[in-house]
Design a protein around this motif. Sequence first.
Motif, PDB file in Angstrom:
ATOM      1  N   ARG A  89       0.686  -5.674  10.934  1.00 54.27           N
ATOM      2  CA  ARG A  89       1.414  -6.896  11.119  1.00 54.27           C
ATOM      3  C   ARG A  89       2.675  -6.782  10.121  1.00 54.27           C
ATOM      4  NH1 ARG A  89      -3.765  -9.624  10.440  1.00 54.27           N
ATOM      5  NH2 ARG A  89      -4.837  -9.916  12.372  1.00 54.27           N
ATOM      6  N   ILE A  90       2.533  -6.464   8.968  1.00 49.10           N
ATOM      7  CA  ILE A  90       3.550  -6.364   7.987  1.00 49.10           C
ATOM      8  C   ILE A  90       4.743  -5.251   8.722  1.00 49.10           C
ATOM      9  CG2 ILE A  90       4.529  -5.408   5.853  1.00 49.10           C
ATOM     10  CD1 ILE A  90       1.779  -6.251   4.627  1.00 49.10           C
ATOM     11  N   LEU A  91       4.302  -4.120   9.345  1.00 48.44           N
ATOM     12  CA  LEU A  91       5.248  -3.294   9.919  1.00 48.44           C
ATOM     13  C   LEU A  91       5.958  -3.919  10.903  1.00 48.44           C
ATOM     14  CD1 LEU A  91       3.366   0.159   9.587  1.00 48.44           C
ATOM     15  CD2 LEU A  91       5.445  -0.441   8.328  1.00 48.44           C
ATOM     16  N   ALA A  92       5.162  -4.654  11.785  1.00 50.14           N
ATOM     17  CA  ALA A  92       5.774  -5.230  12.804  1.00 50.14           C
ATOM     18  C   ALA A  92       6.840  -6.292  12.665  1.00 50.14           C
ATOM     19  CB  ALA A  92       4.893  -5.983  13.842  1.00 50.14           C
ATOM     20  N   LEU A  93       6.442  -6.979  11.528  1.00 56.28           N
ATOM     21  CA  LEU A  93       7.523  -8.166  11.057  1.00 56.28           C
ATOM     22  C   LEU A  93       8.740  -7.369  10.531  1.00 56.28           C
ATOM     23  CD1 LEU A  93       5.058 -10.590   9.525  1.00 56.28           C
ATOM     24  CD2 LEU A  93       6.228 -10.956  11.729  1.00 56.28           C
ATOM     25  N   ASN A 153       9.740   2.993   6.775  1.00 60.35           N
ATOM     26  CA  ASN A 153       8.934   2.778   7.799  1.00 60.35           C
ATOM     27  C   ASN A 153       8.033   4.311   8.120  1.00 60.35           C
ATOM     28  OD1 ASN A 153       7.497   1.437  10.044  1.00 60.35           O
ATOM     29  ND2 ASN A 153       8.829   2.531  11.532  1.00 60.35           N
ATOM     30  N   HIS A 154       8.583   5.020   8.192  1.00 68.29           N
ATOM     31  CA  HIS A 154       7.862   6.335   8.491  1.00 68.29           C
ATOM     32  C   HIS A 154       7.238   6.945   7.557  1.00 68.29           C
ATOM     33  CE1 HIS A 154      10.248   6.074  12.190  1.00 68.29           C
ATOM     34  NE2 HIS A 154       9.355   6.509  13.043  1.00 68.29           N
ATOM     35  N   PHE A 155       7.440   6.625   6.246  1.00 69.85           N
ATOM     36  CA  PHE A 155       6.574   7.103   5.021  1.00 69.85           C
ATOM     37  C   PHE A 155       5.391   6.099   4.887  1.00 69.85           C
ATOM     38  CE2 PHE A 155       9.934  10.058   3.767  1.00 69.85           C
ATOM     39  CZ  PHE A 155       9.001  11.039   3.404  1.00 69.85           C
ATOM     40  N   VAL A 160      12.721  -7.715  11.940  1.00 71.42           N
ATOM     41  CA  VAL A 160      13.938  -7.953  11.234  1.00 71.42           C
ATOM     42  C   VAL A 160      14.949  -6.727  11.343  1.00 71.42           C
ATOM     43  CG1 VAL A 160      14.728  -8.123   8.859  1.00 71.42           C
ATOM     44  CG2 VAL A 160      12.676  -9.212   9.372  1.00 71.42           C
ATOM     45  N   ALA A 161      14.348  -5.577  11.425  1.00 69.81           N
ATOM     46  CA  ALA A 161      15.219  -4.449  11.482  1.00 69.81           C
ATOM     47  C   ALA A 161      15.765  -4.514  12.704  1.00 69.81           C
ATOM     48  CB  ALA A 161      14.495  -2.980  11.430  1.00 69.81           C
ATOM     49  N   ALA A 162      15.293  -4.980  13.629  1.00 69.49           N
ATOM     50  CA  ALA A 162      15.899  -4.911  15.205  1.00 69.49           C
ATOM     51  C   ALA A 162      16.747  -5.876  15.366  1.00 69.49           C
ATOM     52  CB  ALA A 162      14.614  -5.161  16.407  1.00 69.49           C
ATOM     53  N   TRP A 163      16.453  -7.225  14.610  1.00 68.81           N
ATOM     54  CA  TRP A 163      17.562  -8.334  14.642  1.00 68.81           C
ATOM     55  C   TRP A 163      18.931  -7.805  13.824  1.00 68.81           C
ATOM     56  CZ3 TRP A 163      19.982 -10.663  10.320  1.00 68.81           C
ATOM     57  CH2 TRP A 163      20.807 -11.770  10.780  1.00 68.81           C
ATOM     58  N   LEU A 203       9.495 -11.706  27.789  1.00 74.89           N
ATOM     59  CA  LEU A 203       9.734 -12.381  26.543  1.00 74.89           C
ATOM     60  C   LEU A 203       8.431 -12.146  25.598  1.00 74.89           C
ATOM     61  CD1 LEU A 203      11.752 -13.796  24.523  1.00 74.89           C
ATOM     62  CD2 LEU A 203      10.964 -15.746  25.301  1.00 74.89           C
ATOM     63  N   VAL A 204       7.438 -12.519  26.287  1.00 76.57           N
ATOM     64  CA  VAL A 204       6.237 -12.407  25.577  1.00 76.57           C
ATOM     65  C   VAL A 204       5.678 -10.947  25.128  1.00 76.57           C
ATOM     66  CG1 VAL A 204       3.512 -12.819  25.651  1.00 76.57           C
ATOM     67  CG2 VAL A 204       5.060 -14.601  26.424  1.00 76.57           C
ATOM     68  N   LEU A 205       6.054 -10.070  26.098  1.00 75.40           N
ATOM     69  CA  LEU A 205       5.706  -8.532  25.780  1.00 75.40           C
ATOM     70  C   LEU A 205       6.584  -8.047  24.683  1.00 75.40           C
ATOM     71  CD1 LEU A 205       4.441  -7.332  29.047  1.00 75.40           C
ATOM     72  CD2 LEU A 205       3.194  -7.968  27.118  1.00 75.40           C
ATOM     73  N   ALA A 206       7.936  -8.529  24.768  1.00 79.42           N
ATOM     74  CA  ALA A 206       9.095  -8.168  23.947  1.00 79.42           C
ATOM     75  C   ALA A 206       8.756  -8.364  22.433  1.00 79.42           C
ATOM     76  CB  ALA A 206      10.209  -8.676  24.335  1.00 79.42           C
ATOM     77  N   ILE A 207       7.973  -9.486  22.334  1.00 79.33           N
ATOM     78  CA  ILE A 207       7.569  -9.722  20.900  1.00 79.33           C
ATOM     79  C   ILE A 207       6.306  -9.123  20.525  1.00 79.33           C
ATOM     80  CG2 ILE A 207       6.614 -11.802  19.274  1.00 79.33           C
ATOM     81  CD1 ILE A 207       8.161 -13.568  20.995  1.00 79.33           C
ATOM     82  N   TYR A 208       5.304  -8.940  21.459  1.00 81.20           N
ATOM     83  CA  TYR A 208       4.061  -8.257  21.177  1.00 81.20           C
ATOM     84  C   TYR A 208       4.098  -6.888  20.977  1.00 81.20           C
ATOM     85  CZ  TYR A 208      -0.528  -6.386  22.064  1.00 81.20           C
ATOM     86  OH  TYR A 208      -1.827  -5.925  21.906  1.00 81.20           O
ATOM     87  N   HIS A 209       5.500  -6.271  21.675  1.00 84.27           N
ATOM     88  CA  HIS A 209       5.309  -4.736  21.508  1.00 84.27           C
ATOM     89  C   HIS A 209       5.440  -4.089  20.130  1.00 84.27           C
ATOM     90  CE1 HIS A 209       9.885  -4.755  20.947  1.00 84.27           C
ATOM     91  NE2 HIS A 209       9.696  -3.354  20.806  1.00 84.27           N
ATOM     92  N   PHE A 210       6.241  -4.995  19.232  1.00 81.67           N
ATOM     93  CA  PHE A 210       6.268  -4.538  17.761  1.00 81.67           C
ATOM     94  C   PHE A 210       4.719  -4.476  17.253  1.00 81.67           C
ATOM     95  CE2 PHE A 210      10.336  -6.938  18.417  1.00 81.67           C
ATOM     96  CZ  PHE A 210      11.155  -5.945  18.063  1.00 81.67           C
ATOM     97  N   PHE A 211       3.738  -5.148  17.393  1.00 86.51           N
ATOM     98  CA  PHE A 211       2.419  -5.104  17.152  1.00 86.51           C
ATOM     99  C   PHE A 211       1.863  -3.876  17.750  1.00 86.51           C
ATOM    100  CE2 PHE A 211       4.093  -9.483  16.394  1.00 86.51           C
ATOM    101  CZ  PHE A 211       3.676  -9.736  15.078  1.00 86.51           C
TER     102      PHE A 211
END
Length: 334
Positions: free
Chosen positions: A121-125, A162-164, A129-132, A74-82
């Motif tokens: 951090r902005i991209l990760a957050l 995101n990719h731009f 949202v996109a994953a949700w 669970l910790v890594l699942a959140i951290y992987h976005f960053f």
Amino acid sequence: MTRFRKPGLSERFSQMGYLLKHTATIVGRDADIVTPVIRTIIFSVILVTLFFASIAAFVLDAGGTGTLLLLAWLVLAIYHFFYFNRQELALSWLVHETAAGRDRAFPDATARAAELKPQGRILALLDMVAAWIAWRRSNSEKGGFLTNLILGAMTEGWDLVNHFLLPAFAVDGVGFRDGMGKLRATRENIPETLVGVFGIDIMGRVVATIMASLNFFLVLLGIALGIWASGAMPVAFEGGELGELLPPQAFDYLPWTAETVFNWLPLFVCIFLGKLVSSAFKRVVTAVKVIYFTLFYTRVLHPDTLAPDIREELEAFLTFGGQDDAQTPGTVPT
């Protein structure tokens, strides 16, 4: 003005094959480009392994090991976005520097990504949202066609944005608001030869199509092994007799009896292997998209920085071999 449509599945396969082939040429100019990709693949493998290991621990009643593994996942699942965004920023910067003819090392890219922590951090957050939204869409039974259509458009729209934004952040070091301005500037200043591929959905559902076939084969293999080799498998993974799992009439067509015991360990392992391959493949696909859009961004907004020996090769790469607008996959001129 150009209106875009989704390319067909055969077009998507063609696009991906072309991009994979010619991405290798770009990577060949600087082997350091591979490093952030390998890092994300390794992280994905660890993430998948932790999840399946926690399930196995629960089944084997291994005390609190399953809980600890699940918490770690669970910790890594959140951290992987960053983590993924930091590696993708490093990748984007390396690609831009390579296109400019400069030989950079991965530590240089890491230092550059460290300067861009707020943007990462902005991209990760936003990725969260996109994953949700994607999860909500896939699990929405009562949302209706319109709701799912809107959620799907939001997910695919963010993938493009995101990719731009990645090269806008990595190359120019701008913030989110200025990054959106760079996105608009990219669209307004696209050369005529590239207008047909702006906004193209390069990979589409190609990965899902490939993985669906692989997973189908692995599931069949897991079920077959779970029946034929059940006697050699741990008892903890026994799922009961087939007569308890299937209706009586099914045995009129199956080569097994109702008393045959099914062990789901082989199926569990096959699903695990499929997920490993899928996660690694997705990281490669994401890397190809980052490379493509970084080169696109550089070609449009920083053409003067391109090394002379890469210009012609880059033009063919970005236009999928120099197709004209009428034939470019994913476009319909208006």
